[in-house]
Design an enzyme around this catalytic site. Sequence first.
Site, PDB file in Angstrom:
ATOM      1  N   GLY A 212     -46.801  36.234 -32.491  1.00 55.81           N
ATOM      2  CA  GLY A 212     -47.712  35.582 -31.935  1.00 55.81           C
ATOM      3  C   GLY A 212     -48.080  34.030 -32.576  1.00 55.81           C
TER       4      GLY A 212
ATOM      5  CG  LEU B 218     -46.407  32.458 -28.732  1.00 56.55           C
ATOM      6  CD1 LEU B 218     -46.188  32.820 -27.165  1.00 56.55           C
ATOM      7  CD2 LEU B 218     -45.291  33.431 -29.511  1.00 56.55           C
TER       8      LEU B 218
ATOM      9  N   GLY C 147     -40.947  26.569 -31.555  1.00 56.15           N
ATOM     10  CA  GLY C 147     -39.970  27.529 -32.196  1.00 56.15           C
ATOM     11  C   GLY C 147     -39.755  28.673 -31.329  1.00 56.15           C
ATOM     12  CG  HIS C 148     -42.809  31.697 -31.495  1.00 55.57           C
ATOM     13  ND1 HIS C 148     -43.736  30.846 -32.292  1.00 55.57           N
ATOM     14  CD2 HIS C 148     -42.368  32.769 -32.140  1.00 55.57           C
ATOM     15  CE1 HIS C 148     -44.002  31.861 -33.312  1.00 55.57           C
ATOM     16  NE2 HIS C 148     -43.139  32.753 -33.421  1.00 55.57           N
TER      17      HIS C 148
ATOM     18  CD  GLU D 196     -28.983  29.182 -36.860  1.00 55.10           C
ATOM     19  OE1 GLU D 196     -29.382  27.823 -37.309  1.00 55.10           O
ATOM     20  OE2 GLU D 196     -28.281  29.289 -36.394  1.00 55.10           O
ATOM     21  CE  LYS D 197     -39.942  29.046 -41.264  1.00 56.67           C
ATOM     22  NZ  LYS D 197     -40.599  30.209 -41.518  1.00 56.67           N
TER      23      LYS D 197
ATOM     24  CD  GLN E 208     -36.966  38.469 -38.865  1.00 55.58           C
ATOM     25  OE1 GLN E 208     -37.996  38.727 -39.375  1.00 55.58           O
ATOM     26  NE2 GLN E 208     -37.348  37.629 -37.578  1.00 55.58           N
TER      27      GLN E 208
ATOM     28  CB  SER F 118     -43.529  28.422 -40.008  1.00 53.76           C
ATOM     29  OG  SER F 118     -44.459  29.528 -40.534  1.00 53.76           O
ATOM     30  CB  SER F 119     -47.293  31.479 -36.860  1.00 51.23           C
ATOM     31  OG  SER F 119     -46.343  31.797 -35.861  1.00 51.23           O
TER      32      SER F 119
END
Length: 269
Positions: free
Chosen positions: A19, A21, A24-25, A138-139, A143, A175-176
């Site tokens: 969430g 968002l 990026g999302h 890719e950030k 992961q 980034s969130s």
Amino acid sequence: MLHIKSNSFNRIGLVPTMGSLHEGHLGLIIKAIKQNDIVIVTIFINPTQFDDKLDFIKYPKNIDEDLKKIRGFNSNILVYSPNVEDLYNNKIISKKFDFNNLDKIMEGKYRKSHFNGVATIVYKLLSVFKPTNAYFGEKDYQQLIIIKALVLQKKIKTKIISCKTIRNKNGLALSSRNLLLTNKETNLAPIIYKTLKKVKSFKNKMSQNEILVYVKKIFHDQNEFKLEYFKILNEKKLTSVDNLKKEKKLRAFIAVRLGKIRLIDNIKF
Ligand code: PAF
């Protein structure tokens, strides 16, 4: 929320998120819309991937804003935003996975149970929705590699699609967690990407150790930052390399603490 515009959902695209968002999302969602008949966006702040309780509690939450952004696409998008009990019942613990060394270095070293938590939830989502394609940025490059390993290991048919890191106009990777930075920290943070770009220009001039010394000095000279790691690795296997000039598939990775917030970034090297 489900906007049904087609009867044939041959291709399902899954976009797992926590969430808050950002662009990026939204980039992941746009790619998923283009490549699938229906897109499922999951919004779930997964407790088992946080080794730091305070980080979990403080993680930004903006479900109303998130839904507004998703509605804006006006496409076949289903949002799945479960409660913790829906996914974990009463046992909020992660499964144990073996990713060889992939999960022991970098993020795995500094956040001990992190990748078991990520893999637990991603495995669950892939098993339930059986998507054709699943989208990751890719950030969070480590992961991404671990999720590709998970899919191979568990013989999951989903294709893992990676999407480039989206940055703000100053180069800071979206980034969130950026929402938690103070104004001063937001102005300082672009030095992370600037440093990555600078050291990339040293590739054929400096040894790996010389580059590390350079990066350490940059962050040592900035009181607000604490460098956790800087590494140049083979980008497929995340293994160390002897000679930067000889190796082609390289990526540079960095993690810093800026005030109370931990930020990571990486670039192709
Ligand atoms: O990258 C994230 O937001 C999370 O790690 C993910 C993949 C949604 C799993 O909780």
